[in-house]
Design an enzyme around this catalytic site. Sequence first.
Site, PDB file in Angstrom:
ATOM      1  N   ASP A 132     -21.178  56.980 -43.999  1.00 43.85           N
ATOM      2  CA  ASP A 132     -20.188  56.314 -44.844  1.00 43.85           C
ATOM      3  C   ASP A 132     -19.007  55.903 -43.987  1.00 43.85           C
ATOM      4  O   ASP A 132     -18.912  56.290 -42.828  1.00 43.85           O
ATOM      5  CB  ASP A 132     -19.746  57.205 -46.018  1.00 43.85           C
ATOM      6  CG  ASP A 132     -19.458  56.384 -47.279  1.00 43.85           C
ATOM      7  OD1 ASP A 132     -18.745  55.374 -47.166  1.00 43.85           O
ATOM      8  OD2 ASP A 132     -19.952  56.744 -48.355  1.00 43.85           O
ATOM      9  N   LYS A 174     -14.703  37.968 -58.497  1.00 42.02           N
ATOM     10  CA  LYS A 174     -13.843  36.834 -58.882  1.00 42.02           C
ATOM     11  C   LYS A 174     -14.762  35.782 -59.499  1.00 42.02           C
ATOM     12  O   LYS A 174     -15.886  35.605 -59.048  1.00 42.02           O
ATOM     13  CB  LYS A 174     -13.183  36.192 -57.653  1.00 42.02           C
ATOM     14  CG  LYS A 174     -11.870  36.814 -57.206  1.00 42.02           C
ATOM     15  CD  LYS A 174     -10.676  36.195 -57.927  1.00 42.02           C
ATOM     16  CE  LYS A 174      -9.366  36.663 -57.305  1.00 42.02           C
ATOM     17  NZ  LYS A 174      -8.935  37.963 -57.811  1.00 42.02           N
ATOM     18  N   GLY A 209     -20.821  59.188 -55.648  1.00 39.77           N
ATOM     19  CA  GLY A 209     -21.565  58.422 -56.646  1.00 39.77           C
ATOM     20  C   GLY A 209     -23.073  58.417 -56.418  1.00 39.77           C
ATOM     21  O   GLY A 209     -23.683  59.467 -56.195  1.00 39.77           O
ATOM     22  N   TYR A 266     -21.693  38.997 -55.188  1.00 45.17           N
ATOM     23  CA  TYR A 266     -22.474  40.230 -55.336  1.00 45.17           C
ATOM     24  C   TYR A 266     -23.912  39.905 -55.785  1.00 45.17           C
ATOM     25  O   TYR A 266     -24.891  40.432 -55.236  1.00 45.17           O
ATOM     26  CB  TYR A 266     -21.777  41.118 -56.364  1.00 45.17           C
ATOM     27  CG  TYR A 266     -22.332  42.501 -56.512  1.00 45.17           C
ATOM     28  CD1 TYR A 266     -22.081  43.483 -55.555  1.00 45.17           C
ATOM     29  CD2 TYR A 266     -23.098  42.851 -57.627  1.00 45.17           C
ATOM     30  CE1 TYR A 266     -22.574  44.767 -55.699  1.00 45.17           C
ATOM     31  CE2 TYR A 266     -23.591  44.137 -57.775  1.00 45.17           C
ATOM     32  CZ  TYR A 266     -23.323  45.087 -56.815  1.00 45.17           C
ATOM     33  OH  TYR A 266     -23.822  46.354 -56.960  1.00 45.17           O
ATOM     34  N   THR A 314     -20.783  56.316 -63.337  1.00 45.43           N
ATOM     35  CA  THR A 314     -20.197  56.921 -62.144  1.00 45.43           C
ATOM     36  C   THR A 314     -18.677  56.917 -62.295  1.00 45.43           C
ATOM     37  O   THR A 314     -18.141  56.451 -63.302  1.00 45.43           O
ATOM     38  CB  THR A 314     -20.540  56.113 -60.876  1.00 45.43           C
ATOM     39  OG1 THR A 314     -19.953  54.814 -60.996  1.00 45.43           O
ATOM     40  CG2 THR A 314     -22.035  55.969 -60.671  1.00 45.43           C
ATOM     41  N   ALA A 363     -14.831  29.999 -59.694  1.00 43.35           N
ATOM     42  CA  ALA A 363     -13.732  29.034 -59.621  1.00 43.35           C
ATOM     43  C   ALA A 363     -12.581  29.557 -58.760  1.00 43.35           C
ATOM     44  O   ALA A 363     -11.762  28.779 -58.276  1.00 43.35           O
ATOM     45  CB  ALA A 363     -13.215  28.726 -61.034  1.00 43.35           C
ATOM     46  N   ASN A 364     -12.519  30.853 -58.580  1.00 44.30           N
ATOM     47  CA  ASN A 364     -11.434  31.453 -57.789  1.00 44.30           C
ATOM     48  C   ASN A 364     -11.938  32.119 -56.514  1.00 44.30           C
ATOM     49  O   ASN A 364     -11.206  32.864 -55.860  1.00 44.30           O
ATOM     50  CB  ASN A 364     -10.698  32.509 -58.622  1.00 44.30           C
ATOM     51  CG  ASN A 364     -10.121  31.927 -59.887  1.00 44.30           C
ATOM     52  OD1 ASN A 364      -9.603  30.811 -59.865  1.00 44.30           O
ATOM     53  ND2 ASN A 364     -10.242  32.638 -60.991  1.00 44.30           N
ATOM     54  N   ASP A 399     -18.746  52.388 -39.994  1.00 42.73           N
ATOM     55  CA  ASP A 399     -18.682  51.153 -40.776  1.00 42.73           C
ATOM     56  C   ASP A 399     -20.003  50.418 -40.549  1.00 42.73           C
ATOM     57  O   ASP A 399     -20.264  49.922 -39.454  1.00 42.73           O
ATOM     58  CB  ASP A 399     -17.494  50.321 -40.293  1.00 42.73           C
ATOM     59  CG  ASP A 399     -17.397  48.971 -41.005  1.00 42.73           C
ATOM     60  OD1 ASP A 399     -18.332  48.619 -41.756  1.00 42.73           O
ATOM     61  OD2 ASP A 399     -16.397  48.280 -40.796  1.00 42.73           O
TER      62      ASP A 399
END
Lengths: 425, 463
Positions: B249, B309, B229, B369, B404, B312-313, B272
């Site tokens: 990556d 999400k 991407g 995010y 992408t 609320a979740n 990582d």
Amino acid sequence: MSAPRAVIVGGNRVPFVKMGTAYAKASAQDLLTAALDGLVARYGLAGQRLGEVAGGAVLKHTRDFNLTREAVLGSALDPSTPACDLAQACATSLEAVIYLSNKIATGQIQSGIACGVDSTSDAPIVVTEQLRQTLLALNAARTLPAKLAALASIRPAHLAPQAPAVTEPRTGLSMGEHQALTTKAWGITREAQDELTVASHQALARAWSEGFFDELVTPYLGVTIDKILRPDTSMEKLAALKPVFGGPEGTMTAGNSTALTDGAAAVLVVSEEWADIHHLPKLARFVDAEVAAVDYVDGEEGLLMAPAYAVPRLLARNGLTFDDFDFIEIHEAFAATVLSHLAAWESEEFCTTKLGLTHALGAVDRAKLNVNGSSLAAGHPFAATGARMTASLAAMLKAKGPGSKGLISICAAGGQGVAAILEAV
Amino acid sequence: MPRMPMIERLYRTPVVQAVAKKAGLPEPPRLVRGRIYPTLPIALATPGGGRLAADTLTLLGLSPTEALRDVPDARTQGEDGRAKPPAYPTKLGALVLDVTGLRTIDELELVRQVLRPAVRALGNGGRVIVVARTETTLDDLEAISVQHSFDGIMRTIGKELRAGATANLLWTLPETTPADLASTFSFLLQGRSAYVDGQAWTIGHADTPVLSDQPYAGRIVVVTGSARGIGAAISRTFARDGATVVGVDMPASGEGLAAVMNEIKGSALQLDISTPEAGARIAAHVTSRYGDDARVFAIVHCAGILRDKLVANMDEKLWAAVLKVNLASQFAMDDALLDGRPGGIADGGRILTISSTSGWAGSRGQTNYAAAKSALIGRVRALAPRLAPRGITVNAVAPGFIVTDMTASIPFLEREMFSRMNSAQQGGKPVDVAETLAYLADPASQAVTGQVVRVCGQAILGA
């Protein structure tokens, strides 16, 4: 000026998988190319010309007569990199390490990749000898009646394909059947074999979770980890398996024997000077190697016992004992193979009568044996195993520190065995 | 490519396309990309007498024509009897407008005079570049207000322009030199900025080297998240411009990473980035592959994850995962790479990160995010002055809708709607993000730091 010395820069392999699974549609050439490309990417070698790439496969199509060269041409290496196929059964890629190291020591080349691949999924299917004779006769026939006569001689039984067999041509016995004889002769128990198997799986699982393979494995076709590995295996689970070799009283099971495996591995071997010029890490120096063979045909010695001879000769030549090593890597063709070798070296009788030593060679400290797992857990794509073991050992030695030593020992078909010594730079 | 759904295949048929065009959904303009200057003439206007833009064009070897002015004497009588503004003899490639010298409301008329004929004449992929004065460098209230008016003018022009034309605004200081501005002009005039529209950012002053087409030759650039991407496009773009790329990556993405790195003759590091030793591992890779004296010229933090999400979740795991990978990891990596260790970031180097329109404008279902991406904007602005003494610049891009593999999974109608909600009337490409980063990291962009440039085709969202 002293002779140039070969060093291991690093390695790469694809995750190993059981035959007929994730790599079922990949050819041996595809697998080998993937192993090479991962290595090239890790060390930034794209477009570079290396001295030589040497490798091979045990199960090989005739169309793959130039397997390694074809893989090089399909890789990101400079296509002017020469390559050759060589074969030493399960020790193929370790023999390739020795071959390249010797070329480096004589100054013939500066850099090379030793590699190996086996795909039991891509095994050549062979026709019966009768059908082969008929087809040759058909090809030679010049008239229609002669052609028809040749065809007419085909019987349904001739058409059954011959599955690839890992049997010894001179005895007709499979490798497992041979090992079963040795296992019995040395009195290796089922429990000892299962213990070694559990240890191998646990060690490999730990190595994966610690990230040990981050710099040794590149995923392939979506597979990111060795698929034969069973982190949760146990003595109880292994005890439930039925013997597959040595009859109903046998001790060898599918659990404590290596599975038929698809995979490929490669290791970058260069001169110290070349490593310095190209700013590459020097993990371990190639020190020495020894190949031994035994007469297994008459039953004088076990088929897979040659390493029991190769290792003592190698140690004697280098003035070393097991205590001088930090890591000892013995290929786990079968758990019983490793245990038979260990038993032989601990046996006063074997060492004095067979090896001509004055006393037993001694015990291998289990804490140094296959500490990050070996073939029982990782799998055993025959020709790839030597490169897998060489790269892993070199990485372990680098982590241990300068001067640390490691031993590799691999048994091979034909009653042969190959051993080598590496030392951390 | 995933199989096209029925509705999408139907939409692509000529009949439906004809209907769509009538309904106000024409095929979007084809954007011209790459290191290509406009082939059509560049018009220059300097109401207020500023010399900065003119000297910058000269430095770039570009010869502008003088912009026409819509004054009564210059107008002609149309067939319908109405007065028509003066017309350029050919289409225009760009209008460069230097307004640094303007101080009064009355003088804004001079700007209108230039814009009217020029905007009519701009051809496909035309450019409007407004060079203004940062208001903090002015005292006079009217002058400050006048300079600020260009923000609204530029954004409006951006929305009125069609056929892939863009408008952008550059804030400058009294000290800003043509050398400081050259890399930005080159970027904005060329196809590299095709999807950067309606944006304003600041060009300061620094000891700026000469512009080059191979700015990264002999330089090491680390790109995280480079297996696919946008990260892969960034790697390719830096490599095209001469960089030796170290691609980083996740180990599980190693296959794609190896393919990209072999293609561009870089090297792959399976790592990582959220592990505490990630920065040290990057530095060790750099010295072990490129020598003990090797240093990183630029790091592009592209690796990121989504754990969407509604708030609320949202549980603590989803929250923490995104903040760790998308935000905290960059602190840890930069700290390690900036501590002077071998294989770390060299003085005069670059730190680049990828924010997001979600961070800028918010996005339903993405509090975690948006938190990370917004935090990155704050970090870039605060870190830039702290690293200025070492000559290290810190900048970010904030991509809008970039097409992408990931966006291909959005349902067609939704995707078509999202992708059109901007002045370019289409989604951007990964290379658009990459080009903007490569411009910001350019050695000749030494005077650009602490900036966040949106690559969004002037998205309506959060504009």
